[in-house]
Design a protein around this motif. Structure first.
Motif, PDB file in Angstrom:
ATOM      1  N   UNK A  45       0.797  -1.216   0.000  1.00 45.78           N
ATOM      2  CA  UNK A  45       0.000   0.000   0.000  1.00 45.78           C
ATOM      3  C   UNK A  45       0.831   1.268   0.000  1.00 45.78           C
ATOM      4  N   UNK A  46       2.159   1.120  -0.167  1.00 52.80           N
ATOM      5  CA  UNK A  46       2.998   2.316  -0.147  1.00 52.80           C
ATOM      6  C   UNK A  46       3.089   2.957  -1.529  1.00 52.80           C
ATOM      7  N   UNK A  47       2.547   2.280  -2.550  1.00 51.53           N
ATOM      8  CA  UNK A  47       2.542   2.855  -3.891  1.00 51.53           C
ATOM      9  C   UNK A  47       3.695   2.396  -4.756  1.00 51.53           C
ATOM     10  N   UNK A  48       4.508   1.455  -4.263  1.00 55.11           N
ATOM     11  CA  UNK A  48       5.685   1.045  -5.034  1.00 55.11           C
ATOM     12  C   UNK A  48       5.300   0.291  -6.294  1.00 55.11           C
ATOM     13  N   UNK A  49       4.336  -0.643  -6.180  1.00 60.66           N
ATOM     14  CA  UNK A  49       3.929  -1.403  -7.355  1.00 60.66           C
ATOM     15  C   UNK A  49       3.188  -0.514  -8.351  1.00 60.66           C
ATOM     16  N   UNK A  50       2.339   0.386  -7.842  1.00 61.64           N
ATOM     17  CA  UNK A  50       1.628   1.311  -8.741  1.00 61.64           C
ATOM     18  C   UNK A  50       2.622   2.162  -9.521  1.00 61.64           C
ATOM     19  N   UNK A  51       3.688   2.603  -8.841  1.00 60.98           N
ATOM     20  CA  UNK A  51       4.715   3.391  -9.526  1.00 60.98           C
ATOM     21  C   UNK A  51       5.346   2.558 -10.649  1.00 60.98           C
ATOM     22  N   UNK A  52       5.662   1.302 -10.336  1.00 58.15           N
ATOM     23  CA  UNK A  52       6.276   0.429 -11.338  1.00 58.15           C
ATOM     24  C   UNK A  52       5.331   0.212 -12.524  1.00 58.15           C
ATOM     25  N   UNK A  53       4.031   0.009 -12.206  1.00 57.09           N
ATOM     26  CA  UNK A  53       3.048  -0.241 -13.258  1.00 57.09           C
ATOM     27  C   UNK A  53       2.877   0.989 -14.158  1.00 57.09           C
ATOM     28  N   UNK A  54       3.069   2.163 -13.576  1.00 53.53           N
ATOM     29  CA  UNK A  54       2.987   3.375 -14.407  1.00 53.53           C
ATOM     30  C   UNK A  54       4.202   3.474 -15.325  1.00 53.53           C
ATOM     31  N   UNK A  55       5.372   3.066 -14.826  1.00 53.95           N
ATOM     32  CA  UNK A  55       6.563   3.090 -15.684  1.00 53.95           C
ATOM     33  C   UNK A  55       6.383   2.096 -16.835  1.00 53.95           C
ATOM     34  N   UNK A  56       5.793   0.914 -16.500  1.00 49.82           N
ATOM     35  CA  UNK A  56       5.586  -0.110 -17.528  1.00 49.82           C
ATOM     36  C   UNK A  56       4.498   0.297 -18.515  1.00 49.82           C
ATOM     37  N   UNK A  57       3.557   1.149 -18.052  1.00 43.72           N
ATOM     38  CA  UNK A  57       2.475   1.579 -18.935  1.00 43.72           C
ATOM     39  C   UNK A  57       1.162   0.885 -18.673  1.00 43.72           C
ATOM     40  N   UNK A  58       1.069   0.073 -17.624  1.00 47.30           N
ATOM     41  CA  UNK A  58      -0.182  -0.630 -17.324  1.00 47.30           C
ATOM     42  C   UNK A  58      -1.143   0.251 -16.534  1.00 47.30           C
ATOM     43  N   UNK A  59      -0.610   1.303 -15.925  1.00 45.44           N
ATOM     44  CA  UNK A  59      -1.465   2.259 -15.223  1.00 45.44           C
ATOM     45  C   UNK A  59      -1.154   3.640 -15.791  1.00 45.44           C
ATOM     46  N   UNK A  60      -2.199   4.455 -15.949  1.00 46.42           N
ATOM     47  CA  UNK A  60      -1.995   5.821 -16.438  1.00 46.42           C
ATOM     48  C   UNK A  60      -1.841   6.758 -15.251  1.00 46.42           C
ATOM     49  N   UNK A  61      -0.800   7.565 -15.206  1.00 44.58           N
ATOM     50  CA  UNK A  61      -0.691   8.529 -14.107  1.00 44.58           C
ATOM     51  C   UNK A  61      -1.806   9.574 -14.203  1.00 44.58           C
ATOM     52  N   UNK A  62      -2.278  10.039 -13.035  1.00 44.78           N
ATOM     53  CA  UNK A  62      -3.280  11.108 -13.075  1.00 44.78           C
ATOM     54  C   UNK A  62      -2.600  12.461 -13.171  1.00 44.78           C
ATOM     55  N   UNK A  63      -1.326  12.508 -12.776  1.00 43.36           N
ATOM     56  CA  UNK A  63      -0.563  13.751 -12.940  1.00 43.36           C
ATOM     57  C   UNK A  63       0.915  13.386 -12.951  1.00 43.36           C
ATOM     58  N   UNK A  64       1.740  14.318 -13.468  1.00 47.80           N
ATOM     59  CA  UNK A  64       3.174  14.084 -13.477  1.00 47.80           C
ATOM     60  C   UNK A  64       3.649  13.456 -14.763  1.00 47.80           C
ATOM     61  N   UNK A  65       4.943  13.166 -14.827  1.00 49.53           N
ATOM     62  CA  UNK A  65       5.525  12.699 -16.076  1.00 49.53           C
ATOM     63  C   UNK A  65       6.521  11.569 -15.828  1.00 49.53           C
ATOM     64  N   UNK A  66       6.634  10.709 -16.832  1.00 45.53           N
ATOM     65  CA  UNK A  66       7.650   9.655 -16.826  1.00 45.53           C
ATOM     66  C   UNK A  66       8.467   9.844 -18.095  1.00 45.53           C
ATOM     67  N   UNK A  67       9.761  10.035 -17.947  1.00 49.55           N
ATOM     68  CA  UNK A  67      10.599  10.191 -19.133  1.00 49.55           C
ATOM     69  C   UNK A  67      11.668   9.111 -19.130  1.00 49.55           C
ATOM     70  N   UNK A  68      11.846   8.477 -20.287  1.00 50.61           N
ATOM     71  CA  UNK A  68      12.917   7.502 -20.443  1.00 50.61           C
ATOM     72  C   UNK A  68      13.917   8.107 -21.409  1.00 50.61           C
TER      73      UNK A  68
END
Lengths: 273, 365
Positions: free
Chosen positions: B48-71
């Motif tokens: 529940x700390x958000x670590x997996x959600x963060x990973x899923x957003x990097x992978x593209x399985x979850x859409x962030x509601x705000x902010x940016x991911x740059x590779x």
């Protein structure tokens, strides 16, 4: 011992009211007074039987194909939606289950008749100049049977789709598969057991359909079950018994064949793990 | 798959004010993190700390509601997962049950239009890399958990991604196997030179494997740093408690001298290190590690150590060390771990003692 006892009442019921009558019927096919294979031998070059048998099989095949093509996307939609939408889809799928075949066949007569809704709509839209003959054709039989049998195709497929681990689709996508590639290479092959169960169910049920083809079908496109009823009406018991045996044997052969397909037999076995 | 002239290098990943909200609940509440090229970074946190959600957003399985991911400087937020070219290992492996090991590993290559011959060569090399040569014709269900994990790993790297994401990949394995695979992943990371982002709730695993750890709590990054930094200089009570074991001593600030805080603690004067100087008279908590404390009845006090009088309330012998539960005058519990040795006198329950520990190992949290 206990399980057997628990099942005993039903087993007894099935024996008295199902197994014995079926056996009696099978025996009738071998002659009413003397044992003979003449009835069966005559089937082989009986043009009425051959045409009817072919008609029955091709109708069943068309209905199966139709339910598969229409039902697979619905099953997919059912497992990919949640909450109220999923509940609505399920109710719509199950509605035909809750209405009698007779009522639905009458409904199709109303729709497809010479002055039915379909013809009226097409005439009003100016697409046709005179009413089409839809009712009492083999097309009408296939359309009405697809409608009635769709749940039997959708539910096993939806069940198979639901058992596919959702992380597999994610993995496919993460590994570079487009949604179509992921469906084609992962979801579709994993849903094959459900497709096989649905195909078998719909095909076997189609083989024995009576009311619908009798009501909306063409007078020349009679099916095996209609022929059986006709023979019984004419008190031609031995011939009717022969035909019934052929119908039963065809269904059993199909079930046996599907059981042997690798990875599909499991779909019909209870999970006892 | 690799040779001396390989120019493969890891992707640099930049998360900027990344947020994921479900209705009004924030699973990830503003994460900013720069992950360097070729780094082994672990997202560590409780469930529940958000670590997996963060990973899923990097992978593209979850859409962030705000902010940016740059590779590598390119925003990927608008890209679907299959266009991001990122390797991913899932918690439950997610091997395709209807495909053989060879076809599982070849899957990402097939999607990229790699020819059959080339595919078979690359799959063979990937199998060698994870020590599973000759397993190509088996189905996933014919493999053990550890073998399945290796296949999942091979599948995630066979297409030479520059970034590999792993979501608690060792969670389902037993301890022995987990330790072996931890070492192998380290080796693989060194060999491939690509960026690893690893999610785990196991702090020991994070400490052993990572170049850097981002400790997450309640959707935010609590602290980022090298394992020893996090262990020796936890920035908050949460980090001190989550990574390793810590003793927390309530104290009142008497004086601040540069980075050193001088405080009253249970009638003794205790010194500790602080990042931001607190106000005089402020109530604070000082933290220290159980293995940095020692019994010091026979020692002379010196200015580099803190000292406290305690009573032994529990003594447990655990092989390589003894673990003591101690109570201070006001009832605060302290844990002390002492390496076991025949030359060291074991303390018994109820005994009075004096403990000491270095000022350098005392942190204001």
């Amino acid at each position: 011992m206990i399980p057997l006892l628990l099942a005993a009442p039903l087993l007894l019921y099935m024996l008295v009211f199902y197994a014995l009558p079926v056996l009696a019927m099978l025996l009738k096919g071998f002659g009413e007074q003397h044992w003979t294979l003449a009835h069966y031998a005559s089937l082989a070059d009986d043009p009425v039987f051959l045409k009817t048998f072919w008609n029955t099989l091709s109708t069943a095949a068309l209905v199966t194909l139709g339910t598969l093509l229409l039902g697979y996307p619905v099953a997919l939609a059912l497992v990919r939606t949640r909450g109220v939408t999923a509940a609505i889809i399920l109710v719509v799928i199950l509605l035909p289950f809750w209405t009698s075949v007779l009522v639905r066949s009458y409904a199709w007569m109303v729709l497809m008749g010479r002055h039915g809704l379909i013809n009226e709509a097409l005439l009003a839209a100016g697409l046709i100049e005179r009413p089409l003959r839809i009712l009492n054709t083999s097309l009408a039989t296939v359309i009405a049977m697809i409608h009635i049998l769709l749940p039997y195709m959708i539910l096993p497929i939806a069940n198979a789709l639901r058992q596919i681990d959702p992380s597999l689709a994610r993995a496919a996508s993460g590994l570079g598969a487009s949604p179509f590639q992921a469906f084609r290479q992962v979801v579709l092959p994993l849903s094959v057991p459900g497709v096989a169960a649905g195909v078998l169910l719909v095909f076997v049920l189609s083989l024995g359909f009576y009311i619908t083809p009798a009501m909306v079908g063409g007078p020349r496109d009679i099916t095996l079950s209609m022929l059986i009823a006709q023979q019984v009406d004419q008190l031609n018991w031995a011939y009717a018994a022969c035909l019934s045996t052929v119908l039963l044997a065809t269904s059993l052969a199909l079930i046996a064949a599907f059981q042997r397909l690798p990875g599909i037999g499991n779909a019909f076995r209870m999970n006892t793990r | 798959m690799r040779d001396g002239t390989s120019t493969t290098h890891g992707a640099a990943v930049a998360l900027t004010a990344l947020e994921k909200r479900y209705d009004s609940v924030a699973a990830v509440a503003g994460v900013s993190l720069d992950i360097r090229s070729g780094e082994f970074l672990t997202l560590l946190g409780p469930s529940g700390s958000g670590k997996t959600t963060t990973l899923m957003m990097i992978a593209g399985f979850e859409m962030p509601t705000a902010g940016d991911i740059a590779i590598d400087g390119q925003s990927v937020v608008g890209l679907p997962p299959y266009k991001r070219n990122i390797g991913m290992v899932f918690q439950n492996y997610a091997l395709f049950p209807h495909l053989t090991v060879t076809d599982n590993i070849g899957f990402p290559l097939k999607q990229r239009g790699v020819s059959r011959a080339e595919r078979s060569k690359l799959v063979g090399e990937a199998l060698d890399l994870v020590h599973l040569p000759g397993y190509g014709n088996r189905y996933p269900r014919q493999l053990s958990g550890g073998q399945q994990q290796r296949v999942a790993l091979a599948r995630a790297i066979v297409f030479q991604p520059r970034l590999l994401l792993m979501d608690e990949p060792l969670g389902a394995l037993d301890k022995q196997l987990r330790e072996n695979l931890q070492l192998e992943m380290r080796r693989l990371h060194a060999d491939l030179g690509i960026t690893f982002i690893y999610v785990t709730h196991d702090q020991e695993e994070a400490l052993t494997m990572s170049d850097r750890i981002a400790v997450m709590n309640e959707g935010k990054v609590a602290q980022v740093g090298r394992p020893e930094e996090l262990y020796d200089r936890p920035a908050s009570r949460f980090v001190a408690g989550f990574i390793g074991e810590s003793n927390f001593l309530p104290a009142v600030v008497r004086d601040v001298d540069g980075e050193t805080v001088v405080a009253d603690c249970q009638g003794a004067v205790v010194r500790g290190l602080c990042r931001k100087p607190p106000d005089s008279g402020q109530s604070i908590v000082l933290s220290t590690r159980p293995e940095r404390m020692r019994f010091a009845d026979e020692e002379r006090s010196d200015s580099a150590s803190n000292r406290l009088r305690v009573t032994v309330s529990e003594a447990v012998f655990a092989g390589e060390r003894c673990r003591y539960l101690l109570r201070t005058a006001d009832g605060t519990s302290i844990v002390l771990k002492e390496p076991s040795s025949a030359t060291v006198r074991r303390r018994s329950v109820g005994e009075q003692a004096e403990v000491a520990w270095p000022v350098a190992d005392t942190i204001l949290v």
